[in-house]
Design an enzyme around this catalytic site. Sequence first.
Site, PDB file in Angstrom:
ATOM      1  N   HIS A 224       1.081  -6.098 -14.060  1.00 49.38           N
ATOM      2  CA  HIS A 224       2.299  -5.347 -13.676  1.00 49.38           C
ATOM      3  C   HIS A 224       3.486  -5.672 -14.587  1.00 49.38           C
ATOM      4  CE1 HIS A 224       0.292  -3.954 -10.135  1.00 49.38           C
ATOM      5  NE2 HIS A 224       0.191  -5.159  -9.597  1.00 49.38           N
TER       6      HIS A 224
ATOM      7  N   TYR B  83      -6.694 -11.491  -2.713  1.00 50.33           N
ATOM      8  CA  TYR B  83      -5.882 -12.242  -1.750  1.00 50.33           C
ATOM      9  C   TYR B  83      -6.632 -12.597  -0.472  1.00 50.33           C
ATOM     10  CZ  TYR B  83      -2.706 -10.494  -5.199  1.00 50.33           C
ATOM     11  OH  TYR B  83      -2.137 -10.194  -6.406  1.00 50.33           O
TER      12      TYR B  83
END
Length: 686
Positions: A137, A307
């Site tokens: 990102h 995650y």
Amino acid sequence: MASGTALIYDSEMTRHRLLWEDPICEIEVPERLTSSYEQLKHRGPVQRCMHVPIREGNEEEIMLVHSSEYLQIVKSTQKMAEEELRRVSENYDAVYFHPDTYHCAKLAVGASLQLVDSVMSGKVCNGIALVRPPGHHSQRAAANGFCIFNNVAIAAEYAKRKYGLQRILIVDWDIHHGQGTQYIFEEDPSVLYFSWHRYEHQQFWPMLRESDYDAIGRGKGKGFNINVPWNKTGMGNSDYLAAFFHVLLPLAFEFDPELVLVSAGYDSGIGDPEGQMTATPECFAHLTHFLMQLAKGKLCAVLEGGYHLKSLSDSVFMTVKSLLGDPIPQLSGEMVPCISAVESIQNVRAAHKTYWKCLIQEDIGLLQDLSTKSHSVVEPELLQSSVHPTAEQAVGKSYSDEAIKTERFLKSHMKKILSPVPPVKTSAAIVSTGAENLLPISVQVEKEMDTKNCKALISRFYSEGVKENEALIPFGNMLAVLDKILRKEVCNGIVESAVGSLCAAVALKHCTDFGLQRVLCIFVGEMDTELSVEDGKNLLVNICQKPSEKAGSKYFISLNWKEDTERNNFFSAALGFILPVAYSYQPDLIVIVVGPNRSLGINGISLLTSLLKGLAESRILAVIQDTEIKLVQSVAKALNKVSAHDFGVYASASQENVREIKLLRHQLQQEWKMLQCSVADCFSGS
């Protein structure tokens, strides 16, 4: 010749951590790194990988992608107190800084570059860097979405400049759009960037219009930016494979990269709180296997997101298992892509049609009003017990009942798919004088089966073959190898035989008697013996110059193919037809027979063999009737993973061949649903 897999890891990168409460950032925890590495230690790959020392990326390397001003901002955080760190973090979207962030981010960059150096120098064939903070990102002058420096983008620029590479493929399978990477390379035709990501019609973070399918690059980079937007949650194994078969792989083989970089984010896996998708860990082994067929196997995977710690660590393990060349477990669940996935695939193909030879002859139209805005995606039954834990649950704090179900599912699932598999060995029965000396050194050359035992076995279903003992030799050779595969003493095998069709008939019958439920037989050339397929236990695909009169059923497919004698024109058929059919069928074993008057060259046959190794735990029997030594060598190398192949110069399929594929796809897409790559396909004949 390069071999081996590099693993780069350093616990120093766990020092980057959140110092204050932040419900968005709290899922990016040091345990993401340690749990992944511990899983590799526990299951054994750590001991089998080459360990490459880590180093910090230097400022000059970081500025290959990032501005000096931004670099100085990150550098200045080393001496900041918590309150000041918090204020700097608030200047960016979903980012936190720690006094050790700069050091850790430089280590993440350096690890990525060390991996590129190891692969490009030939010290290893491929590898993975377990790093954090992640990178995809991060933009030229901004941190974003947990990412500080764009590790993979820096690695690509580094590889271009140091090694003079002109074509680099970046595959971003993280569930978030790597907009940072897209921005950096959107005008650069030397980098083909592919990303699938949860999008939901711009309702999912980062909620950018340029994350949609029609963001194809700018200027000279038009056609080199590929976005596959997932507009629903619940995407799973078949959806991911469909995107590879019908979008990524055709374009990637045409692009012909010199290096493959993977932004390996595992929030696209089952149970992740961010992705809410259903892909099981072994799916990533299959994706890795396909990418290893590109760039002569030069592949560097760099960790991004992920995650749910169990899902993350299992998926990392399966990726490394594939990099090491281990047999890959069968995929879980029904092989049927959902309509939402097919819609996205159709739109991507339509948006890129004018830029790629492999798509230009396809009848593809854009879908202006997507039906997924009004219908839901049904998750595969196998995975309905899975859940999507919260950020707190993802790091092991107060699991809910649903999160515990996910944990239990993954534990039982991994135990199931990691049942004993054959060793990575190839058995061979070769009759050509001296040919065994030309095979890879690791191939085991077999003696034929005892004549008495062979005669007793064959007489049950082929009495003609037992009149003369000499006639038993081809069958004895084949059965000696096949029995080793069936008993899982070896992984696969190759046999020379003067009677390929008869050997295939005997092999299929023997597999059925052994108890196999599904055997895929790919016959290249003219068959002179009828093979039984009525009960569905055998699926026969005959690749031939003339269509067979007996073909046309679900289990007997005749692919009439005209070879390009100078170039390999089989890519479109292998990727867009053979693989989807094979994965729909999910065979227990594959028999590849090369008979007389074949319409495929050595490169086409090698491509087919290499791609199919992802199925049936790599259990493949190759029967070669043509005793051309180069063909035998090439197939043996493909089976044995001595090195990745160069499959020759890419050639588009002829109009005649394209028509043949379209016709077969239309006829069979309701039977073999992985063939579906447009919404019309999903409903035709239904």
